[in-house]
Design a protein around this motif. Structure first.
Motif, short mmCIF file in Angstrom:
data_model
loop_
_atom_site.label_atom_id
_atom_site.label_comp_id
_atom_site.label_asym_id
_atom_site.label_seq_id
_atom_site.Cartn_x
_atom_site.Cartn_y
_atom_site.Cartn_z
N PRO A 19 -85.07 60.13 -21.51
CA PRO A 19 -83.83 61.08 -22.19
C PRO A 19 -82.82 60.11 -21.92
N GLU A 20 -82.05 60.42 -22.77
CA GLU A 20 -80.87 59.55 -23.16
C GLU A 20 -79.93 60.73 -23.19
N ARG A 21 -78.91 60.21 -22.36
CA ARG A 21 -77.53 61.30 -22.21
C ARG A 21 -78.24 62.73 -22.56
N PRO A 22 -78.90 63.10 -21.22
CA PRO A 22 -79.33 64.99 -20.89
C PRO A 22 -78.52 65.87 -20.49
N GLU A 23 -77.49 64.84 -20.40
CA GLU A 23 -76.27 66.10 -20.13
C GLU A 23 -75.53 66.33 -20.85
N ARG A 24 -76.15 66.24 -22.61
CA ARG A 24 -75.32 67.07 -23.85
C ARG A 24 -76.36 68.50 -23.50
N LEU A 25 -77.07 68.67 -22.52
CA LEU A 25 -77.83 69.96 -22.61
C LEU A 25 -77.52 70.68 -22.38
N ALA A 26 -76.13 70.63 -21.63
CA ALA A 26 -75.33 71.60 -20.96
C ALA A 26 -74.39 72.48 -21.64
N HIS A 27 -74.67 71.60 -23.28
CA HIS A 27 -73.68 71.63 -24.64
C HIS A 27 -74.27 73.36 -24.89
N SER A 28 -73.13 74.20 -25.30
CA SER A 28 -73.36 75.51 -25.67
C SER A 28 -74.36 75.69 -26.53
N CYS A 29 -74.42 74.88 -27.89
CA CYS A 29 -75.20 75.07 -28.49
C CYS A 29 -77.13 74.57 -28.15
N PHE A 30 -77.41 74.59 -26.84
CA PHE A 30 -78.47 74.58 -26.63
C PHE A 30 -78.86 75.78 -25.44
N MET A 31 -77.61 76.65 -26.03
CA MET A 31 -78.35 77.60 -24.69
C MET A 31 -78.48 78.91 -26.24
N GLN A 32 -78.92 78.75 -26.52
CA GLN A 32 -79.24 80.10 -27.80
C GLN A 32 -81.04 79.51 -28.14
N THR A 33 -81.35 80.50 -28.27
CA THR A 33 -83.29 80.66 -28.13
C THR A 33 -83.65 79.68 -29.41
N ASP A 34 -82.88 79.54 -30.64
CA ASP A 34 -82.86 78.78 -32.09
C ASP A 34 -81.59 78.05 -32.55
N PRO A 35 -82.08 76.66 -33.46
CA PRO A 35 -81.16 76.18 -33.46
C PRO A 35 -80.17 77.11 -35.58
N VAL A 36 -79.21 76.40 -35.17
CA VAL A 36 -78.66 76.28 -36.37
C VAL A 36 -79.72 75.31 -37.52
N HIS A 37 -79.69 75.82 -38.14
CA HIS A 37 -80.60 75.17 -39.75
C HIS A 37 -79.96 75.44 -40.95
N MET A 38 -80.62 74.40 -41.90
CA MET A 38 -80.06 74.77 -43.39
C MET A 38 -81.02 74.71 -44.78
N THR A 39 -81.67 76.03 -43.80
CA THR A 39 -82.44 76.65 -45.34
C THR A 39 -81.80 77.10 -46.59
N ILE A 40 -82.23 76.55 -47.01
CA ILE A 40 -81.44 77.64 -48.81
C ILE A 40 -81.99 79.09 -48.39
N GLU A 41 -82.39 79.68 -47.50
CA GLU A 41 -82.49 81.10 -47.64
C GLU A 41 -81.14 81.03 -46.80
N THR A 42 -81.05 80.37 -45.64
CA THR A 42 -79.33 79.94 -44.71
C THR A 42 -78.83 80.80 -45.63
N MET A 43 -78.14 79.25 -46.56
CA MET A 43 -77.31 79.37 -47.35
C MET A 43 -77.39 79.50 -48.37
N GLU A 44 -78.76 80.92 -48.52
CA GLU A 44 -77.92 81.75 -50.18
C GLU A 44 -77.21 82.79 -49.10
N ALA A 45 -78.15 83.37 -47.95
CA ALA A 45 -77.14 84.15 -46.85
C ALA A 45 -75.74 83.87 -46.72
N ALA A 46 -74.82 82.84 -46.46
CA ALA A 46 -73.82 82.28 -46.28
C ALA A 46 -73.33 82.83 -48.09
N TRP A 47 -73.62 82.53 -48.52
CA TRP A 47 -72.83 82.52 -50.07
C TRP A 47 -72.73 83.96 -50.70
#
Length: 474
Positions: A405-433
């Motif tokens: 692993p390269e810089r595994p300390e990154r896993l302590a960041h809050s974004c890795f505490m969630q179950t799923d990552p943010v993504h930008m599929t078309i459904e995500t974009m349309e839901a925000a718009w």
């Protein structure tokens, strides 16, 4: 850093761009301001009035004497040559230096008609501007060398479009990127049989972006320039693939000499691994499908080489083009190792191929599988309820386990505490718009952008090492 505009492209002369007047918009509302990048280039302290003056009315910066310039270029559009195009709804507004001294452009989209507008109105819909923001922000988070959506004003215009509910709200976008010199810029001057202009463009690009080539001249300089652009474009194609991104319109006027991703009209991110996935509804043959993007940029590089031929050596240019497949394979390994958060080693190419084979067989969510494996086998895999099994996964897992692993300390960041990552599929974009469109509610969009920013900070993929900031500032 203090902001100081510079003249570079304008000094090439009147054969390269046309002075234009920006549109006079009826009602201006600031909808997006990229405070992070404004601070980096010395514009972090602008008042609201100054933002409107410079990025909606396009009043000149002090010390920059040039009017907005609609850049001249041609291009292959879906492999059909079009000599009637150029900046049709945008212009080069101003230029400056980044912290490394490289040239930076402010370019616009939706800023009004130009000599190259043809039958277009020169405007941009608000949804189109929001799509530009979301694409650029997500790509930056995923380590792609991309233009930045710098500023968006809603304009009060009511626009009519066949692919959006009309009337659509209007907007004007300013993007920040190193270069708006496209492959098609060279094609135009080759088409007009102007080798002196081609030489001038090469000289401009080398001085601005590839100063290490400045000691060369003649055909050797042309060869070295194509080699640099080929390497940058191979890197871009690989980064798109590792991000699961489909650009949608890889015409030669949408690829530039610095290898930056820009101009986000139709785009998509993969929901699952699908080689034939397309972004544009009008791409009926799948010319620019996800898995065909490396082929598309290689074809575009061949058109650039043809445009350089009047000032280059044919055999040398062909030799450079022949380096693309190997360059792309190298960059794919680099891009995928960065996305998976592991250090590259001799068998990394095999690992990448095994991971892609697993993704094709499993059809797991594209971004989630990368998220679960980030920073090695001791990362998030054990916490996920996604099905990581089967012969394809075993083949990948055995190779993956050998990678540190390269810089595994990154896993302590809050974004890795969630179950799923943010993504930008078309459904995500349309839901925000949708709330913006229906009731002018921007909260879902702001929440999505906050999640993307959190992912950018968590992944910390170092895309700025090839972007705007020097390495020592990371």
């Amino acid at each position: 850093m203090s902001f100081s505009p510079v003249s570079a492209f304008a000094e090439l002369g009147s054969d390269f761009a046309d002075p234009v007047d920006p549109a006079d918009f009826p009602d201006l509302k600031l909808r997006w301001w990229n405070g992070r990048w404004a601070k980096e280039i010395g514009l972090g302290d602008l008042t609201g009035t100054q933002k409107e003056d410079h990025f909606a009315r396009f009043g000149p910066f002090e010390g920059y004497p040039h009017p907005p310039m609609a850049m001249r270029y041609h291009g292959h559009q879906f492999r059909n040559y079009n000599p009637q195009i150029g900046d049709g709804r945008g212009f080069l507004f101003a230029q400056m230096r980044d912290p490394n001294g490289r040239l930076l452009d402010f370019g616009t989209k939706g800023s009004g008609q130009t000599p190259w507008s043809r039958t277009g109105d020169g405007r941009l819909t608000l949804k189109g501007a929001v799509r530009e923001i979301l694409a650029a922000e997500m790509l930056e988070a995923l380590g792609v060398y991309t233009s930045k959506a710098f500023c968006v004003f809603e304009t009060g215009d009511q626009l009519h479009r066949h692919d959006e509910p009309s009337p659509a709200r209007g907007a004007v976008l300013t993007r920040l990127q190193h270069s708006h010199v496209r492959f098609g810029t060279f094609q135009r001057h080759a088409y007009e049989q102007a080798p002196d202009r081609i030489e001038a463009l090469i000289g401009h690009a080398i001085a601005a972006y590839y100063p290490e080539l400045s000691g060369l001249s003649g055909p050797a300089r042309t060869t070295a320039f194509l080699e640099a652009v080929t390497g940058a474009t191979a890197r871009l194609a690989a980064q798109w693939m590792a991000a699961g991104f489909v650009h949608g319109v890889l015409n030669t006027d949408n690829l530039n000499v610095t290898g930056e991703s820009f101009d986000y009209g139709p785009w998509r991110f993969l929901p699952t691994y699908k080689p034939g996935f397309t972004a544009a509804y009008f791409d009926e043959t799948g010319l620019y499908a996800y898995a065909r993007q490396p082929e598309a940029v290689f074809w575009a590089l061949q058109q650039l080489a043809l445009a350089l031929l009047p000032v280059g050596d044919r055999d040398q240019l062909v030799d450079v083009l022949n380096t693309f497949p190997d360059a792309y394979e190298r960059e794919m390994t680099i891009a995928w190792c960065r996305r998976l958060g592991v250090a590259q080693q001799d068998n990394s190419g095999d690992m990448v191929r095994a991971f892609i084979a697993f993704m094709a067989a499993s059809q797991l969510p594209f971004e989630a599988a990368i998220f679960d494996h980030f920073c090695g086998e001791k990362g998030r895999i054990s916490q996920s309820d996604r099905d990581y099994s089967g012969p394809e996964y075993e083949a990948f897992a055995n190779l993956f386990a050998e990678h540190k692993p390269e810089r595994p300390e990154r896993l302590a960041h809050s974004c890795f505490m969630q179950t799923d990552p943010v993504h930008m599929t078309i459904e995500t974009m349309e839901a925000a718009w949708a709330p913006v469109h229906e009731r002018d509610d921007w909260s879902a969009l702001h929440n999505l952008l906050s999640a993307v920013e959190q992912a950018r900070a968590g992944y910390d993929l170092g895309n700025n090492r090839i972007g705007f900031l020097p390495e020592e500032t990371l």
